[in-house]
Design an enzyme around this catalytic site. Structure first.
Site, mmCIF file in Angstrom:
data_model
loop_
_atom_site.group_PDB
_atom_site.id
_atom_site.type_symbol
_atom_site.label_atom_id
_atom_site.label_comp_id
_atom_site.label_asym_id
_atom_site.label_seq_id
_atom_site.Cartn_x
_atom_site.Cartn_y
_atom_site.Cartn_z
ATOM 1 N N ASP A 283 27.326 82.324 47.259
ATOM 2 C CA ASP A 283 27.274 83.610 46.302
ATOM 3 C C ASP A 283 27.029 83.333 45.064
ATOM 4 O OD1 ASP A 283 28.688 86.104 48.009
ATOM 5 O OD2 ASP A 283 28.967 83.930 48.957
ATOM 6 N N ASN B 101 30.903 79.532 48.199
ATOM 7 C CA ASN B 101 30.460 80.183 49.450
ATOM 8 C C ASN B 101 31.685 80.983 50.033
ATOM 9 O OD1 ASN B 101 28.145 81.002 51.363
ATOM 10 N ND2 ASN B 101 29.114 79.772 52.605
#
Length: 353
Positions: free
Chosen positions: A243, A253
């Site tokens: 992310d 993440n």
């Protein structure tokens, strides 16, 4: 079983003036498409994970900002930009961790800022084109990630993944699952082990669903089974999405990812992070600078259970993400190539225009 890969995760319905998304909170039991028209419901859909995955929420937000711009009734440029900025900030507040959200929204706003001599309808048209371009570019980036990722694995390999970084998190192919989907197009076969990914079960509900739809040999495991599967010698590589990636290679993440990386290091299995260059945030030095989203207690205590499974009043810590230190990452696979340690140098090269 309906093939989920034939559905678009996120798209723009121009005839209906709406954002179309697959409601991922209903998968795999129901395939439901939602038509979202106003900024409030688009923000809510992002926050409640009806649309999720860093690239997909960036695309959804870009379409959402275009639709917001289309509904602004004024001929005054300053007023238009003030209202557009307010809508942008409102959408951006839905989820703080994934950089693709702010990246896409800033890119959209900058289009409107480039030329104040244009009429409002002309600016709205530019925003429409830019939102469509963001989606189109994501498909291209995901395919390129798949191409680079395929160079790291072989036909028949065992791959472990965490959360869902597949087509359901992007426009097509995915990031971590892109090499697998692309390999399937070429007749390759893999054995994929999907962590269930507590507490929201993206691995169980989403990754297994789309991998099975693509004919992949798929095995679901509880999060705490990853060590045993690795010990058994069934895993040749770990592929996860991201992310946000910091300048030093620290990767944020879904919660539980860092634990998988620690296990992979112990068993000598290469751990790869896959994501588009839009997920790399060179403005932050390390993962310590990433804001970790905290989510509601009920996701841990009640969701998925017919009756509450924890005592009333118990304290709950529910971070949506964690950060994997760069020392545990064998490579960061992007649409522009594979970055290797030291990431402070390789990521800088990859991010050059």
């Amino acid at each position: 079983m309906n093939n989920i890969l034939t559905y678009e995760t996120v798209s723009l319905d121009e005839k209906d003036n709406s954002l179309l998304i697959l409601d991922q909170t209903r998968l795999p039991n129901e395939i439901i498409t939602l038509h979202l028209r106003d900024t409030d419901e688009i923000r809510q859909a992002i926050y409640t994970l009806q649309v999720r995955g860093a690239p997909a929420i960036g695309i959804a937000a870009a379409f959402g900002l275009y639709l917001a711009a289309k509904n602004i009734r004024t001929d005054d440029y300053s007023e238009f930009m003030a209202r557009l900025h307010k809508a942008k900030e409102y959408l951006n507040s839905s989820r703080p961790t994934a950089v693709n959200l702010s990246w896409a929204l800033n890119r959209m706003e900058n289009i409107a800022l480039t030329d104040n001599s244009k009429s409002i309808p002309e600016i709205v048209e530019l925003l429409r084109r830019e939102s469509i371009a963001i989606k189109s570019e994501d498909t291209q980036m995901c395919r390129k990630i798949g191409e680079w990722g395929l160079t790291l694995i072989h036909d028949g390999d065992g791959i472990l993944t965490h959360c869902n970084a597949g087509q359901l998190a992007t426009s097509k192919y995915g990031t971590a699952l892109a090499p697998i989907h692309l390999g399937r197009e070429r007749g390759m076969n893999f054995r994929v082990f999907c962590d269930e990914t507590r507490p929201l079960l993206q691995g169980a509900r989403l990754s297994t669903f789309e991998l099975m739809a693509d004919g992949v040999d798929t095995t679901l495991i509880c999060d705490n089974m990853a060590s045993q599967v690795m010990k058994n010698g069934w895993v040749n590589a770990v592929f996860v999405g991201c992310d946000r990636v910091a300048a030093n290679g620290d990767a944020c993440n879904k919660i539980g990812t860092s634990g998988v990386a620690i296990l992979a290091k112990y068993y000598g299995i290469p751990f790869y992070v896959l994501g588009p260059t839009s997920t790399i945030d060179m403005s932050i030095a390390s993962g310590n600078d990433i804001v970790i989203e905290q989510r509601e207690e009920k996701e841990v205590t009640e969701m998925w259970y017919s009756r509450r499974m924890a005592p009333e009043g118990v304290k709950v810590y529910n971070p949506a993400f964690d950060v994997t230190p760069h020392e545990l990452i064998a490579g960061i696979v992007t649409d522009k190539g594979i970055a290797r340690p030291p990431y402070t140098e390789s990521l800088k090269r990859i991010m050059l225009p």
